[in-house]
Scaffold this active site. Structure first.
Site, PDB file in Angstrom:
ATOM      1  N   GLU A 142       0.805  -1.234   0.000  1.00  0.00           N
ATOM      2  CA  GLU A 142       0.000   0.000   0.000  1.00  0.00           C
ATOM      3  C   GLU A 142       0.835   1.280   0.000  1.00  0.00           C
ATOM      4  OE1 GLU A 142      -2.647  -0.653   3.330  1.00  0.00           O
ATOM      5  OE2 GLU A 142      -3.721  -2.237   2.280  1.00  0.00           O
ATOM      6  N   GLU A 257      -5.446 -10.343  -2.358  1.00  0.00           N
ATOM      7  CA  GLU A 257      -6.240 -10.251  -1.117  1.00  0.00           C
ATOM      8  C   GLU A 257      -7.732 -10.176  -1.417  1.00  0.00           C
ATOM      9  OE1 GLU A 257      -4.782  -7.279   1.646  1.00  0.00           O
ATOM     10  OE2 GLU A 257      -2.699  -7.614   1.052  1.00  0.00           O
TER      11      GLU A 257
HETATM   12  C1  XIL Z   1      -5.467  -7.035   8.094  1.00  0.00           C
HETATM   13  C2  XIL Z   1      -5.671  -8.364   8.804  1.00  0.00           C
HETATM   14  O1  XIL Z   1      -6.540  -9.154   8.052  1.00  0.00           O
HETATM   15  C3  XIL Z   1      -6.216  -8.123  10.172  1.00  0.00           C
HETATM   16  O2  XIL Z   1      -6.342  -9.346  10.869  1.00  0.00           O
HETATM   17  C4  XIL Z   1      -5.300  -7.161  10.916  1.00  0.00           C
HETATM   18  O3  XIL Z   1      -5.812  -6.852  12.128  1.00  0.00           O
HETATM   19  C5  XIL Z   1      -5.120  -5.883  10.132  1.00  0.00           C
HETATM   20  O4  XIL Z   1      -4.640  -6.185   8.848  1.00  0.00           O
HETATM   21  N1  XIL Z   1      -4.762  -4.897   3.501  1.00  0.00           N
HETATM   22  C6  XIL Z   1      -3.635  -5.616   3.841  1.00  0.00           C
HETATM   23  C7  XIL Z   1      -3.672  -6.567   4.957  1.00  0.00           C
HETATM   24  O5  XIL Z   1      -2.617  -5.540   3.122  1.00  0.00           O
HETATM   25  O6  XIL Z   1      -2.432  -6.697   5.606  1.00  0.00           O
HETATM   26  C8  XIL Z   1      -4.759  -6.225   5.957  1.00  0.00           C
HETATM   27  O7  XIL Z   1      -4.817  -7.299   6.879  1.00  0.00           O
HETATM   28  C9  XIL Z   1      -6.080  -6.002   5.254  1.00  0.00           C
HETATM   29  C10 XIL Z   1      -5.975  -4.881   4.271  1.00  0.00           C
END
Ligand code: XIL
Length: 347
Positions: A142, A257
């Site tokens: 990100e 994701e």
């Molecule tokens: C999220 C996890 O799923 C949660 O369990 C944690 O508390 C916060 O992070 N984008 C990403 C991930 O790149 O690392 C994030 O993961 C969700 C959004």
């Protein structure tokens, strides 16, 4: 096909067995939580039935690895990797440089020299430990601002504040130096949105990637997160054109994701699941028109374990249903969409 995630290491041969089990030419994977992998037989079975790849939902984030400036806690990541190796799955690494999930002590990093030392030491230690065993890294997660502008395209972070945008190049070069066989990825989101955010994100991301390529920075692929917000239509032509540009630069594309944020979708389950599946279909098809993704991963596999309610709880109090399996690990239409999409390249 799994070799596309990395090169050269013996471990890449193993997942082909798992791959043969699931007749899909695009490997599928999911983000995992550590405890249920070992404690919840139904969860473990779901992962083994469907996945060729796993990635830790946490475990390799700074907040998990770095309780303090001087030590590393590899407990979670080691357990995830042990699971992957025991079952012939690949494991992706998430993530080395991100603005979020940072332990409080990193706020005391007060100079460019210190930031450089911390970032480089972290990458050397973590990538060094898993060299040849983690095939693919989300080196930067990100990096693009929430609403990027011409003057501020890169997201604020301790790294940007101390090192400027060169922190991205530093992270990539350091990772490549430590594990030359690893596939290096920059991962980001909201590219699919049919709005100003989507357009600005795509532009800022392409600018960044072009700059890195022009400087010969090691970068092999991009990760499109795919946290699809069902409130916002998908810009299919915009997404296809964006992926086509990335593909033309010689970069691989992974969906890293995928899930569908369903807080605004109708309550009835069948209707909601159909809408979730349709969003996933639109999204994958738009990407597939430009290239064949190297892999598709969802952020979790079952509605039982999802990050979505942290930010997007439903006002009717019903649980979110963003993922391919329901809370009892039964496949929903979204799983079929992913399988059909993967097979559509099989000719
Ligand atoms: C999220 C996890 O799923 C949660 O369990 C944690 O508390 C916060 O992070 N984008 C990403 C991930 O790149 O690392 C994030 O993961 C969700 C959004």
């Amino acid at each position: 096909m799994l070799g596309a995630l990395g090169t050269g290491a013996v471990s890449y041969l193993t997942p082909l067995a798992a791959y043969a089990k699931t007749p899909s030419v695009i490997p599928y994977g999911a983000a995992v939580r550590t405890d249920p992998l070992y404690d919840d037989p139904a969860y473990k079975k779901a992962i083994l039935d469907h996945c060729q790849i796993i990635v830790g939902e946490g475990g390799l984030k700074w907040i998990d690895l770095r309780p303090d400036r001087y030590s590393f806690d590899f407990t979670q990541a080691d357990r995830q990797l042990a699971f992957a190796q025991e079952h012939g799955l690949e494991m992706r690494g998430h993530t080395l440089a991100w603005y979020a999930a940072m332990p409080d002590w990193t706020e005391t990093i007060a100079s460019p020299e210190e930031a450089r030392l911390e970032l480089v030491t972290h990458i050397q230690t973590v990538v060094g430990r898993y060299k040849g065993r983690i095939s693919s890294w989300d080196v930067c997660n990100e990096p693009i601002a929430e609403l990027p502008t011409r003057d501020a395209p890169i997201r604020d972070s301790i790294w940007l504040r101390q090192l400027g945008r060169d922190y991205i190049e530093l992270a990539l070069r350091t990772t490549a130096e430590i594990d030359p066989g690893a596939r290096l990825v920059i991962n980001d989101y909201n590219f699919e949105q049919a709005n100003d955010t989507g357009r600005a994100k795509r532009k800022a991301f392409l600018d960044l990637v072009r700059e890195l390529k022009a400087k010969d920075v090691p970068l092999h692929a991009v990760g499109l997160q795919g946290h699809i917000n069902a409130r916002i239509p998908i810009d299919r032509p915009g997404l296809t054109a964006f992926v086509a540009e990335l593909d033309a630069m010689g970069l691989g594309v992974l969906v890293t994701e995928l899930d569908v944020i369903d807080d605004a979708l109708p309550a009835p389950e069948a209707e909601r699941d159909a809408a979730v599946a349709d969003f996933a279909k639109q999204y994958l098809e738009a990407i597939g028109e430009a290239c064949k993704p190297e892999a598709i991963l969802t952020w979790g596999i079952s509605d039982r374990f999802t990050w979505v309610p942290i930010w997007f709880t439903r006002s009717d109090g019903l649980p979110n249903r963003p993922l391919p399996l329901d809370a009892d690990y039964q496949p929903k239409p979204m799983m079929q969409v992913i399988k059909d999409f993967a097979r559509s390249f099989d000719q």
